[in-house]
Scaffold this motif. Structure first.
Motif, PDB file in Angstrom:
ATOM      1  N   HIS A  33       0.852  -1.197   0.000  1.00 60.93           N
ATOM      2  CA  HIS A  33       0.000   0.000   0.000  1.00 60.93           C
ATOM      3  C   HIS A  33       0.885   1.243   0.000  1.00 60.93           C
ATOM      4  CE1 HIS A  33       0.746   1.011   4.286  1.00 60.93           C
ATOM      5  NE2 HIS A  33       0.986  -0.284   4.361  1.00 60.93           N
ATOM      6  N   TRP A  34       0.237   2.405  -0.145  1.00 59.87           N
ATOM      7  CA  TRP A  34       1.021   3.651  -0.118  1.00 59.87           C
ATOM      8  C   TRP A  34       0.483   4.618   0.934  1.00 59.87           C
ATOM      9  CZ3 TRP A  34      -1.970   2.374  -4.487  1.00 59.87           C
ATOM     10  CH2 TRP A  34      -3.019   3.230  -4.803  1.00 59.87           C
ATOM     11  N   TRP A  35      -0.078   4.056   1.997  1.00 61.38           N
ATOM     12  CA  TRP A  35      -0.669   4.893   3.031  1.00 61.38           C
ATOM     13  C   TRP A  35       0.341   5.197   4.132  1.00 61.38           C
ATOM     14  CZ3 TRP A  35      -5.646   1.485   2.948  1.00 61.38           C
ATOM     15  CH2 TRP A  35      -6.476   1.936   1.913  1.00 61.38           C
ATOM     16  N   THR A  36       1.133   6.249   3.912  1.00 59.73           N
ATOM     17  CA  THR A  36       2.235   6.523   4.838  1.00 59.73           C
ATOM     18  C   THR A  36       2.141   7.897   5.508  1.00 59.73           C
ATOM     19  OG1 THR A  36       3.514   7.283   2.936  1.00 59.73           O
ATOM     20  CG2 THR A  36       3.866   5.017   3.638  1.00 59.73           C
ATOM     21  N   GLY A  39      -2.546  10.795   8.582  1.00 60.40           N
ATOM     22  CA  GLY A  39      -3.924  10.292   8.611  1.00 60.40           C
ATOM     23  C   GLY A  39      -4.011   8.891   8.030  1.00 60.40           C
ATOM     24  N   GLU A  40      -3.243   8.665   6.955  1.00 59.38           N
ATOM     25  CA  GLU A  40      -3.282   7.352   6.308  1.00 59.38           C
ATOM     26  C   GLU A  40      -2.753   6.262   7.241  1.00 59.38           C
ATOM     27  OE1 GLU A  40      -2.646   8.577   1.616  1.00 59.38           O
ATOM     28  OE2 GLU A  40      -0.908   8.218   2.875  1.00 59.38           O
ATOM     29  N   SER A  41      -1.639   6.548   7.948  1.00 51.83           N
ATOM     30  CA  SER A  41      -1.086   5.489   8.805  1.00 51.83           C
ATOM     31  C   SER A  41      -2.026   5.183   9.967  1.00 51.83           C
ATOM     32  CB  SER A  41       0.292   5.818   9.380  1.00 51.83           C
ATOM     33  OG  SER A  41       0.905   6.836   8.721  1.00 51.83           O
ATOM     34  N   ALA A  88      -2.689  -6.226  -2.522  1.00 50.27           N
ATOM     35  CA  ALA A  88      -2.103  -4.961  -2.971  1.00 50.27           C
ATOM     36  C   ALA A  88      -3.216  -3.962  -3.209  1.00 50.27           C
ATOM     37  CB  ALA A  88      -1.306  -5.163  -4.246  1.00 50.27           C
ATOM     38  N   GLN A  89      -2.903  -2.711  -2.906  1.00 50.26           N
ATOM     39  CA  GLN A  89      -3.865  -1.632  -3.117  1.00 50.26           C
ATOM     40  C   GLN A  89      -3.956  -1.398  -4.628  1.00 50.26           C
ATOM     41  OE1 GLN A  89      -2.660   1.794  -0.897  1.00 50.26           O
ATOM     42  NE2 GLN A  89      -4.399   3.026  -1.560  1.00 50.26           N
ATOM     43  N   ILE A  90      -4.944  -2.026  -5.241  1.00 55.36           N
ATOM     44  CA  ILE A  90      -5.146  -1.891  -6.693  1.00 55.36           C
ATOM     45  C   ILE A  90      -6.576  -1.411  -6.870  1.00 55.36           C
ATOM     46  CG2 ILE A  90      -5.241  -3.101  -8.900  1.00 55.36           C
ATOM     47  CD1 ILE A  90      -3.312  -5.137  -7.814  1.00 55.36           C
ATOM     48  N   VAL A 141     -15.025   5.065   0.094  1.00 53.26           N
ATOM     49  CA  VAL A 141     -15.299   5.941  -1.051  1.00 53.26           C
ATOM     50  C   VAL A 141     -14.749   7.324  -0.701  1.00 53.26           C
ATOM     51  CG1 VAL A 141     -17.038   7.006  -2.542  1.00 53.26           C
ATOM     52  CG2 VAL A 141     -17.469   4.736  -1.564  1.00 53.26           C
ATOM     53  N   HIS A 142     -13.800   7.784  -1.490  1.00 53.76           N
ATOM     54  CA  HIS A 142     -13.289   9.141  -1.342  1.00 53.76           C
ATOM     55  C   HIS A 142     -13.982  10.051  -2.347  1.00 53.76           C
ATOM     56  CE1 HIS A 142     -10.015   9.056   1.529  1.00 53.76           C
ATOM     57  NE2 HIS A 142      -9.435   8.031   0.947  1.00 53.76           N
ATOM     58  N   ARG A 143     -14.259  11.285  -1.934  1.00 51.17           N
ATOM     59  CA  ARG A 143     -14.728  12.287  -2.899  1.00 51.17           C
ATOM     60  C   ARG A 143     -13.505  13.140  -3.249  1.00 51.17           C
ATOM     61  NH1 ARG A 143     -18.436  17.603  -2.200  1.00 51.17           N
ATOM     62  NH2 ARG A 143     -19.407  17.614  -4.258  1.00 51.17           N
ATOM     63  N   SER A 189       2.921  15.302 -10.661  1.00 50.25           N
ATOM     64  CA  SER A 189       1.949  15.229 -11.760  1.00 50.25           C
ATOM     65  C   SER A 189       0.573  14.735 -11.288  1.00 50.25           C
ATOM     66  CB  SER A 189       2.485  14.374 -12.900  1.00 50.25           C
ATOM     67  OG  SER A 189       2.757  13.079 -12.449  1.00 50.25           O
ATOM     68  N   TRP A 190       0.529  13.789 -10.355  1.00 47.14           N
ATOM     69  CA  TRP A 190      -0.794  13.283  -9.937  1.00 47.14           C
ATOM     70  C   TRP A 190      -1.581  14.364  -9.212  1.00 47.14           C
ATOM     71  CZ3 TRP A 190      -2.773  12.861  -4.968  1.00 47.14           C
ATOM     72  CH2 TRP A 190      -1.878  12.949  -3.902  1.00 47.14           C
ATOM     73  N   GLN A 191      -0.879  15.279  -8.523  1.00 43.82           N
ATOM     74  CA  GLN A 191      -1.609  16.343  -7.816  1.00 43.82           C
ATOM     75  C   GLN A 191      -2.106  17.388  -8.809  1.00 43.82           C
ATOM     76  OE1 GLN A 191      -0.132  17.505  -3.838  1.00 43.82           O
ATOM     77  NE2 GLN A 191       1.684  16.304  -4.362  1.00 43.82           N
ATOM     78  N   ASN A 337     -10.944   7.816  10.353  1.00 40.65           N
ATOM     79  CA  ASN A 337      -9.586   8.371  10.300  1.00 40.65           C
ATOM     80  C   ASN A 337      -9.170   8.786   8.898  1.00 40.65           C
ATOM     81  OD1 ASN A 337      -8.789   8.088  13.041  1.00 40.65           O
ATOM     82  ND2 ASN A 337      -8.678   5.880  12.738  1.00 40.65           N
ATOM     83  N   LYS A 338      -9.687   8.077   7.910  1.00 42.30           N
ATOM     84  CA  LYS A 338      -9.155   8.239   6.551  1.00 42.30           C
ATOM     85  C   LYS A 338      -9.734   9.451   5.830  1.00 42.30           C
ATOM     86  CE  LYS A 338      -6.725   6.331   3.108  1.00 42.30           C
ATOM     87  NZ  LYS A 338      -6.746   7.382   2.122  1.00 42.30           N
ATOM     88  N   GLY A 339     -10.893   9.924   6.289  1.00 40.72           N
ATOM     89  CA  GLY A 339     -11.502  11.084   5.621  1.00 40.72           C
ATOM     90  C   GLY A 339     -12.557  10.673   4.621  1.00 40.72           C
TER      91      GLY A 339
HETATM   92  C1  GAL Z   1      -5.173   8.115  -3.545  1.00 36.51           C
HETATM   93  C2  GAL Z   1      -5.771   7.079  -2.639  1.00 36.51           C
HETATM   94  C3  GAL Z   1      -6.089   7.696  -1.334  1.00 36.51           C
HETATM   95  C4  GAL Z   1      -4.917   8.464  -0.776  1.00 36.51           C
HETATM   96  C5  GAL Z   1      -4.214   9.300  -1.830  1.00 36.51           C
HETATM   97  C6  GAL Z   1      -2.917   9.925  -1.369  1.00 36.51           C
HETATM   98  O1  GAL Z   1      -4.910   7.565  -4.796  1.00 36.51           O
HETATM   99  O2  GAL Z   1      -6.935   6.589  -3.220  1.00 36.51           O
HETATM  100  O3  GAL Z   1      -6.520   6.705  -0.445  1.00 36.51           O
HETATM  101  O4  GAL Z   1      -4.075   7.583  -0.180  1.00 36.51           O
HETATM  102  O5  GAL Z   1      -3.968   8.575  -2.980  1.00 36.51           O
HETATM  103  O6  GAL Z   1      -1.954   8.988  -1.072  1.00 36.51           O
END
Ligand code: GAL
Length: 426
Positions: A33-36, A39-41, A88-90, A141-143, A189-191, A337-339
């Motif tokens: 995963h990439w939750w580091t 809030g993610e941890s 894996a977070q896919i 579900v994230h918005r 770039s993703w941001q 916790n995750k939002g």
């Molecule tokens: C997104 C993921 C979120 C959050 C964010 C920043 O792609 O869906 O859970 O972790 O990345 O890392």
């Protein structure tokens, strides 16, 4: 006699399933995963704790990098080397792409025992299946189309939360005059793509967004509306600071938390950072829809796909992980916790804050009026190959002020075409 045997077999299957779902079996489950971030941890700890309580061991395989780009590269090399992690977070269409490679585990027994089909919205369940069978489990579900605002910064600027793009630029101007960085941006770039999708949704509306990013219609990708979206996007850059390039998203959120910056475009994982810092919605910060997107919802569903494993104890741990994720108590504590909001029905929302309650109501309402759209920047709308090429086009336009909107649109059109040089790959 046959009837008796059938009952015996049915009983053993049920017993085995229950065993997988619950009690101590003592397997290890390696989770990529990439939750580091802060809030993610905190959220991930919840999952580790619940798994440990069932006697299983969590082996952490965290790959730093918001949005998951680096995590996905590492995953590809591990699978190619014949050594996949258990989970894996896919997300999104990538689940089916991995499924086509025939490397994912079948979760039908867990899904049937917990009645996932009845619990999940159809739009989510379909994504989790390959050939009609569950291979992945959704977490939340994230918005994505939110704007986060520091309340004090808004007060100092003498402004009110914006609803339209013109109001947004007026607020940004006032914040600048008050000595506050108007927009906290992380120059990755993703941001940039995350901000851009909210701009397109706000400027063009949900139907236009869908034509451009879901149907990849060249007439939408190269149009007056897309041109206006690109211009609006570029105007935002004027309100970011010079140190944005390379900045992580949570560092940008921290600028808003501390009041050094006024606003941030980001999905509601940003709220996890505010909460981890002890901040409260309404009192310390505001969650408002990105300008022009109040009646729309770009969704980002996190999920874990499970890889086929040989070791029976590891398989049990893997199934326990899938079952735990779908339990209402996990859905509640994790998402607090995750939002994000819980993905399954039947989770009490009264402990959730106003932002989450709003998100939960909008998720249902926007599905009804057809303004619920998949987030392109968060891999919900397109396979990684197309998403990556479009994301690079948008980032190039943001970073190179000499690039014209026309050039950017031509790049978007080219990015939308599958080419031999860019074969589909998970
Ligand atoms: C997104 C993921 C979120 C959050 C964010 C920043 O792609 O869906 O859970 O972790 O990345 O890392």
């Amino acid at each position: 006699m046959q009837g008796v045997w059938r009952r015996v077999v049915r009983f053993s299957v049920a017993a085995a399933t229950l065993a997988c779902l619950g009690t101590a079996w003592g397997g290890q489950v390696e989770v990529l995963h990439w939750w580091t971030s802060g809030g993610e941890s905190r959220s991930v700890e919840e999952l580790k704790r619940l798994l440990a309580a069932q006697g299983h061991t969590w082996r952490d395989f965290a790959v730093v990098g918001g949005g998951g780009d680096s995590a996905m590269s590492v995953l590809r090399s591990r699978v190619l080397a014949g050594n996949p992690p258990a989970a894996a977070q896919i997300k999104g269409p990538a689940i089916k792409e991995w499924g086509r490679l025939d490397v994912l585990a079948d979760l039908e027994d867990v899904a049937a025992a917990q009645k996932w089909d009845a619990q999940l919205p159809r739009v989510v369940a379909d994504v989790m299946k390959v050939n009609g069978r569950y291979v992945a489990v959704p977490v939340n579900v994230h918005r994505v189309n939110w704007l986060w605002i520091n309340r004090d910064a808004l007060r100092k600027a003498g402004a009110r939360a914006p609803n339209t793009w013109e109001e947004f630029f007026a607020v940004a101007e006032k914040m600048r005059q008050a000595g506050i960085v108007p927009v906290a941006h992380g120059g990755q770039s993703w941001q940039e793509f995350t901000t851009f999708e909210s701009v397109v949704l706000g400027v063009g509306g949900a139907d236009f967004y869908r034509r451009a990013f879901v149907q990849l219609d060249p007439k939408a990708l190269h149009s007056d509306t897309m041109s206006r979206s690109l211009q609006t996007f570029r105007r935002i850059k004027d309100y970011t600071d010079r140190r944005a390039p390379g900045r992580d998203w949570n560092v940008a959120t921290a600028m808003v938390i501390k009041g050094e910056a006024g606003m941030q475009f980001m999905g509601d994982w940003a709220k996890g950072e505010f909460l981890a810092a002890g901040k409260e919605p309404s009192r310390d910060f505001l969650c408002v829809s990105a300008p022009g997107t109040a009646r729309a919802f770009s969704f980002n569903v996190d999920s874990f796909a499970m890889f086929r494993l040989k070791d029976p104890a590891a398989v049990q741990a893997q199934k326990a992980l899938a079952a735990t994720i779908m339990r209402p108590e996990f859905q509640q504590s994790f998402n607090l916790n995750k939002g994000s909001i819980p993905v399954g029905t039947g989770v009490q929302m009264d402990r959730f804050d106003l932002c989450a309650q709003e998100s939960s109501a909008y998720f249902v309402a926007t599905a009804m009026i057809n303004t619920l759209v998949p987030s392109i920047a968060h891999l919900m709308a397109q396979p990684a190959s197309v998403e990556g090429a479009m994301r690079e086009a948008v980032a190039a336009y943001w970073n190179n002020e000499r690039m014209t909107t026309d050039e950017a649109m031509l790049r978007l059109v080219a990015a939308a075409k599958p080419t031999a040089a860019r074969p589909a790959q998970p």
